[in-house]
Design a protein around this motif. Structure first.
Motif, short mmCIF file in Angstrom:
data_model
loop_
_atom_site.label_atom_id
_atom_site.label_comp_id
_atom_site.label_asym_id
_atom_site.label_seq_id
_atom_site.Cartn_x
_atom_site.Cartn_y
_atom_site.Cartn_z
N LEU A 1 -8.46 -1.56 -7.59
CA LEU A 1 -8.50 -1.16 -6.19
C LEU A 1 -8.09 0.30 -6.03
O LEU A 1 -7.41 0.87 -6.88
CB LEU A 1 -7.55 -2.03 -5.36
CG LEU A 1 -7.80 -3.54 -5.34
CD1 LEU A 1 -6.64 -4.24 -4.64
CD2 LEU A 1 -9.12 -3.87 -4.66
N LYS A 2 -8.50 0.91 -4.93
CA LYS A 2 -7.94 2.20 -4.58
C LYS A 2 -6.45 2.02 -4.32
O LYS A 2 -6.03 0.98 -3.80
CB LYS A 2 -8.64 2.78 -3.36
CG LYS A 2 -10.08 3.20 -3.62
CD LYS A 2 -10.71 3.84 -2.40
CE LYS A 2 -12.14 4.30 -2.70
NZ LYS A 2 -12.77 4.97 -1.53
N ALA B 1 -5.31 0.62 -0.97
CA ALA B 1 -5.68 -0.78 -0.78
C ALA B 1 -4.78 -1.69 -1.61
O ALA B 1 -4.39 -2.78 -1.17
CB ALA B 1 -7.15 -0.99 -1.14
N LEU C 1 -1.43 -1.97 0.10
CA LEU C 1 -1.56 -2.85 1.26
C LEU C 1 -1.58 -4.31 0.84
O LEU C 1 -0.96 -5.17 1.49
CB LEU C 1 -2.83 -2.50 2.04
CG LEU C 1 -3.04 -3.23 3.38
CD1 LEU C 1 -1.90 -2.91 4.34
CD2 LEU C 1 -4.38 -2.84 3.98
N ALA C 2 -2.27 -4.62 -0.26
CA ALA C 2 -2.33 -5.99 -0.75
C ALA C 2 -0.94 -6.48 -1.17
O ALA C 2 -0.54 -7.61 -0.86
CB ALA C 2 -3.31 -6.09 -1.92
#
Length: 279
Positions: free
Chosen positions: A193-194, A197, A200-201
């Protein structure tokens, strides 16, 4: 117990001695790492959560991994490469120093240093919980009390423990263990993922705020190109050395922004007489 040997062609600068010094910790009074001596670690293989041990030696541009354990040693080898950043193509890392003289100085003082992280995002998340609102030395004592034969408990084991810890740490540690079992803290997934992101996860896990989530991604999954936005000591160091904001300065560090940030943090700790170690 199975044994397995893997040779990894490391792309770009890498020094086992410098990485080992970082791994084991640095103080001005400490003896330097002896060239050629192996870096040794015992850890849980992510996903299987079985023990594995590794001895890492260097032969020129090749890292030699001698592994043993009861689980999948190919998975263990990939994990070692990840937490020692041997899987990152570092051939363009010297170019960052060409663009930024501060980083060039750091590269010269820390030759061949690669980011050494936690064994897994799971262990990084657990450390984040243990170290919340207490001193690092106190957190280290709490962590030591949980170790089983020198290894942090697997998620299922952690869930089964009667955790005698202060505050909401037991609740948050159980949330971390459940997230690991559910695959929410998987290193390969987080690295795919970036960084924003991925952070955030990770923040969906109870008890992991912005600082902890960044630690899990940057030092647990060992993402090589991300900017820590919640690390005040790094922000202070950048302000002192550059006189400009971190977001602006770090553009010159792509695609190794995490590496550059860690180099600056190591220099800061050396200058202030602190430690040069992973958490």
């Amino acid at each position: 117990m199975a044994h397995h040997s893997v040779e990894v062609a490391v792309q770009g600068p890498w020094s086992l001695a410098t990485s080992r010094e970082f791994w084991e910790g640095f103080t001005p009074a400490a003896l330097p790492a002896r060239p050629g001596e192996a870096l040794r670690a015992t850890f849980l293989v992510e996903g299987e959560w079985r023990r594995a041990s590794v001895s890492v030696t260097q032969r020129g541009a090749t890292a030699v991994l001698d592994l043993s354990g009861e689980g999948d040693l190919d998975l263990a080898a990939a994990q070692v490469c990840r937490f020692l950043s041997l899987d990152v193509d570092g051939r363009a890392w010297p170019d960052v120093g060409q663009r930024d003289p501060v980083i060039a100085s750091a590269q010269a003082l820390l030759p061949g240093l690669r980011l050494c992280g936690f064994y897994s995002p799971y262990e990084a998340a657990a450390w984040s919980v243990l170290s919340q609102r207490i001193r690092m030395s106190q957190a280290a004592v709490l962590k030591a009390s949980l170790l089983r034969e020198g290894v942090f408990p697997a998620p299922a084991e952690l869930l089964a423990l009667d955790l005698d810890l202060p505050g909401r740490k037991p609740e948050y540690l159980r949330a971390v263990a459940e997230a690991a079992l559910d695959g929410l803290l998987d290193a390969v997934t987080l690295r795919s993922l970036k960084p924003a992101a991925a952070v955030l996860a990770v923040r969906q896990v109870k008890g992991l705020g912005p600082f902890a989530a960044e630690l899990v991604v940057l030092r647990g999954a060992n993402a090589p190109d991300a900017v820590p936005h919640n690390e005040s000591r790094l922000t202070d160091e950048v302000a002192q050395r550059y006189g400009r904001p971190l977001a602006e300065v770090s553009e010159a560090w792509r695609p190794y922004r995490t590496w550059a940030a860690v180099h600056l943090r190591v220099l800061r700790e050396r200058r202030l007489g602190g430690a040069m170690a992973p958490a």
